[in-house]
Structure formats: C-alpha cells, structure tokens
Design a protein around this motif. Structure first.
Motif, PDB file in Angstrom:
ATOM      1  N   SER A   1     -52.220 -39.374 -79.369  1.00  0.00           N
ATOM      2  CA  SER A   1     -51.869 -40.721 -79.794  1.00  0.00           C
ATOM      3  C   SER A   1     -50.363 -40.757 -80.055  1.00  0.00           C
ATOM      4  O   SER A   1     -49.821 -39.842 -80.677  1.00  0.00           O
ATOM      5  CB  SER A   1     -52.626 -40.992 -81.093  1.00  0.00           C
TER       6      SER A   1
ATOM      7  N   THR B   1     -55.571 -47.940 -75.469  1.00  0.00           N
ATOM      8  CA  THR B   1     -55.890 -46.627 -74.903  1.00  0.00           C
ATOM      9  C   THR B   1     -55.756 -46.662 -73.386  1.00  0.00           C
ATOM     10  O   THR B   1     -56.176 -47.624 -72.757  1.00  0.00           O
ATOM     11  CB  THR B   1     -57.356 -46.263 -75.260  1.00  0.00           C
TER      12      THR B   1
ATOM     13  N   GLU C   1     -55.657 -40.771 -73.325  1.00  0.00           N
ATOM     14  CA  GLU C   1     -56.829 -39.921 -73.192  1.00  0.00           C
ATOM     15  C   GLU C   1     -56.587 -38.853 -72.127  1.00  0.00           C
ATOM     16  O   GLU C   1     -55.988 -39.168 -71.075  1.00  0.00           O
ATOM     17  CB  GLU C   1     -58.015 -40.799 -72.773  1.00  0.00           C
TER      18      GLU C   1
END
Ligand code: EPU
Length: 433
Positions: free
Chosen positions: A285, A17, A256
């Motif tokens: 994603s 991430t 994010e």
C-alpha cells in the motif's frame, strides 16, 4: 472518444486498488525461451501488453503454436521452428526490441536468423553491438544486410564473454544462446535484473545449467531442453508507477501482487521524498506521509540500483517537492523526453549534460541530468506521450494538476500497462470523454 487521447481532470486524491501481473520484461523473454524446446511450455499470470501480444503473433509465424489456455495462462509449443522469411514474421517483428533475442532459438534449431530493424521506445540510440559481439564470440557469423542483421552458425560454442556494460538485452542474448552451445560460457559484467533471474530460473527448469556469482554467469551447454511450467515475477516497473500516482495526488493505492524484494531502491527513495508504504502479504500500500513532498537526488543505474524505468514517474514527485532535486540518468542518454511537456504544465526541469554524483559513461555529454526546481503548481495542458514511462508520468502529472489535460498518443502506454484506462477508472481518476 478518440482511442488515442485521454482527457484527465486533475486535482483530487487518487485511491483504490490495482493489481499487477507477470512482468512485461520477463514474460516476453520467457516466451522466447519456450522456442528452445520442442516440448510444450506453460506460462501463468501473463500481462497482456504489446510485447506479449507480439510474441503470441510471432510464434505462429515461425511455425510454433501460442494459445491462451485461461485468462492469463499461455501454452507455447514449438515442435518445429522454421525460418523467418515469411510475410507474417516481417509484419510483426519490427514493433519491439524483443525479437533480437530470437537469435538463440533460431540459431540453435535452424542455424540462421535474420533480424530486421527493431522497434521499442525512442530513449537513446539503443544499438545492438554488445549482442553482435557476444554472438560472434559464441561462433556466429554476422552480416549486416539491407533487410536486417543476418546471423549464422552450424553450432555455437561456449566462450568467455565480458560485456562492456551490464546490458539487460545482451545478458539475455547470451543466456538464451549459450544454454545449448557446446561447452562452457562464462559471462562477466552481466546484468542481474530480477526479470533476468526469472529467465534463468526458467532455463534451469528446462534443464539448462546456469549459475550466477557476483555478476558472472557460468553457463554449461546442454544437449537439449525440456518444457516448463512457470509463473513469472510481478511487474516491479508498473508497481512504482502506481506508487508515484498515489503520492503525487496525496491519495492511497494498494498495489496487489507487488513484491518488495524487487523494489528496495525505489522504496528507499519513495520514503526519502515523503512517501509512505506498508508491505502486506499480497501487495504493498502506498501513500504520502505528510502534507508536503520533499526533495531528493537520484542516480539511475543497473539493478540493484534505482531503475531507469522508475525515474519518469518519480520526476513528477520531484516537480511537486519545494526546492532543488536532480536526476542523473546513467542508463540511457536520452530518457528525459517527458521534461518539455511537464515544463509546459508548470514544472521547472532544466536538462544539462553534466554528470551529477558519479561521472558516468556519458562523460558530461548528452542531456542526461535533470535539475528540477519543484514546488510550483502544475496545470492542465495538451501534451503528447514521448515514450512508455514518460507517458505514465503525464498521467500522474495530469491527475495532480489543476484543470484538464489532454494526453495524446496514449497507445504507447499499452506497451507496458495492461488495461490502464480501466485501472485509472477503478481508481477514480476523472476522465472526460
Ligand atoms: N546498449 C548498447 N549496446 C547494446 C545493448 C545495449 O550500447 O548492444 C546500451 C543501451 O543503448 C542503453 C544501455 O546499454 O544505453 C542499457 O540497455 P539494455 O540492453 O540494458 O536495455 P534493453 O535490454 O534494450 C531493457 C528493458 C527496458 C529497460 C532496460 C534497462 C526490455 C524489453 N526492455 O531494455 O525497458 O529500461 O532494459 O533496465 O526488457 C521499459 O520497460 O520501458 C523499457 C524501456
């Protein structure tokens, strides 16, 4: 480890991430807008990249204050704004393209502006003729001097202005300058990139009167502006870079804060080439759908089309897809500085002058179309970053390649990617010291 060199051992899927924050191409311009008022202005979620650092240094050199009031929050106050004939201003101003936009606040509050030579990536000639023509229409006198371009005007006045091309910078120039001019400015054939709409939102929060209809901005001049509190849009250019890293290495990256609204043209092409994505509440994603990537053709253009800043990371995907693809770059005449080094790594990219798809304003001149014969393997090499986005394409290529790559001049990446080395570490990219 030399701070300006990155060694990457490639060949494994990159997963994890990363977060993106305030868009570099919005934040720095909003910082300029803050100089239009004497009142304090607060910006949240700032990305710490070269242009924002530069503005933090430049504002005090003009007599204002720019203070960090939290990790990503900044307060700018320009109670007074003086001229630019001081050493500190001269030292920082030439490191970016943003200072050309200081004409608006400096003319409004000081009646003059001297803008020395600009910095920024070498991706074409990057003239400022549209800026100059627009400011002349608004009533500024312009003088090209040995120490820079000198603008002066007792008071700017509104005027109809049609840009020759929907330039991002020239559009911002007019927005920032016409907001406090006398009368109405109608700016047509203008750029409508999300970063510009964010700037318009800020200006309107400050009391400006700007409306947009089909690439035409109507700017009704107001007497004065007030402070603002604003959270800029996330960096859509950075999002695309991480997405390409995931697909090139057959990994999976959650970005994010990514906003799909600003990425439509990218997501469409990403799917076409064999990428997959899922939009979640707090980001997107990205991964590769099947085992192989597929060919496609791309034409870069102004928003809402495929952005010129997405094409370099995307080039790497196309070098990995078996068969022929092409990229027709219609925004900058010289934005394939990454092709040579990718070829050194085993890609087959041939630059041609011919336009593909539509006949663009480069009219079969300049090497602005890349024919990519993909499908071969990439291998590690010793390569030097040519420009910001080209540099990120090397990181992607190195992570996808067999063996070790040495990437030099990585300081250029700091122009657009905050903390990119720690981010690569978090994602598990093998970096060798
Ligand atoms: N142009 C002119 N004359 C002018 C202004 C522009 O001929 O007076 C030409 C340029 O040479 C170029 C085209 O018009 O061929 C588009 O330039 P534009 O003015 O739109 O670009 P910019 O404002 O200089 C910004 C971003 C770039 C991004 C472009 C296009 C900033 C600081 N830079 O540049 O971002 O590629 O818009 O969207 O906002 C990057 O982030 O890596 C980057 C280079």
């Amino acid at each position: 480890m030399d701070n300006d060199i990155l060694k990457i051992k490639g060949g494994k899927p990159i997963q994890g991430t990363v977060s993106v924050h305030g868009a570099k191409n919005a934040v720095s311009k909003i910082m300029v807008a803050a100089l239009l008022t004497e009142e304090p202005c607060v910006l949240h979620n700032v990305s710490w990249v070269v242009d924002t650092d530069l503005m933090m240094n430049l504002i005090p050199s003009l007599g204002g204050t720019a203070e960090k009031i939290g990790g990503r929050d900044v307060r700018i106050t320009a109670k007074t704004l003086h001229g630019m004939d001081n050493q500190k201003f001269q030292e920082v101003v030439g490191k970016s393209r943003v200072p050309i936009l200081l004409c608006g606040p400096l003319l409004a509050r000081h009646g003059q502006a001297l803008i020395p030579a600009l910095g920024g990536c070498v991706i074409g000639d990057r003239p400022v003729d549209f800026h100059i023509a627009a400011l002349k229409k608004l009533g500024a006198k312009v003088e090209e001097r040995s120490d820079g371009i000198y603008f002066s005007a007792k008071k700017l006045h509104g005027a109809p202005i049609r840009l020759e091309y929907p330039s991002v910078g020239a559009t911002e120039q007019v927005l920032l300058s016409a907001t406090t001019a006398d009368g109405i400015t109608e700016l047509s054939n203008a750029a409508i990139e999300p970063e510009i709409l964010d700037l318009v939102e800020v200006l309107n929060k400050m009391g400006a009167d700007i409306t947009l209809n089909d690439r035409i901005y109507t700017i009704k001049g107001v007497k004065s502006l007030r402070g603002f509190d604003h959270t800029p849009i996330p960096d859509r250019l950075e999002v695309a870079s991480w997405a390409c890293l995931s697909a090139a290495t057959n990994g999976k990256i959650f970005v994010e804060n990514a906003n799909p609204e600003h990425l439509r043209a990218f997501l469409e092409k990403f799917e076409e080439v064999g990428g997959e994505f899922r939009i979640l509440d707090n980001g997107i994603s990205f991964w590769r759908a099947g085992s192989k990537l597929k060919t496609t053709n791309i034409e870069t253009d102004v928003y809402p089309e495929f952005a010129t800043d997405w094409q370099q990371p995307f080039t790497v995907l196309l070098t990995l897809a078996r068969g022929e693809s092409h990229i027709h770059e219609t925004v900058y005449e010289n934005r394939f500085g990454h092709a040579n080094s990718l070829n050194k790594m085993g890609a087959s990219i041939n630059l041609i002058k011919e336009c593909r798809g539509t006949l663009c304003r480069f009219n079969n001149e300049h090497f602005h179309t890349a024919i990519i014969n993909g499908g071969g393997k990439l291998h590690g090499e010793d390569i030097e970053v040519p420009d910001l986005r080209g540099g990120f394409s090397y990181v992607i290529a190195a992570a996808a390649a067999d063996g070790i790559s040495t990437i030099r001049n990585i300081k250029l990446l700091k122009r657009g990617y905050e903390d990119f080395v720690p981010k690569l570490q978090t994602l598990g990219v093998d970096m060798i010291s």
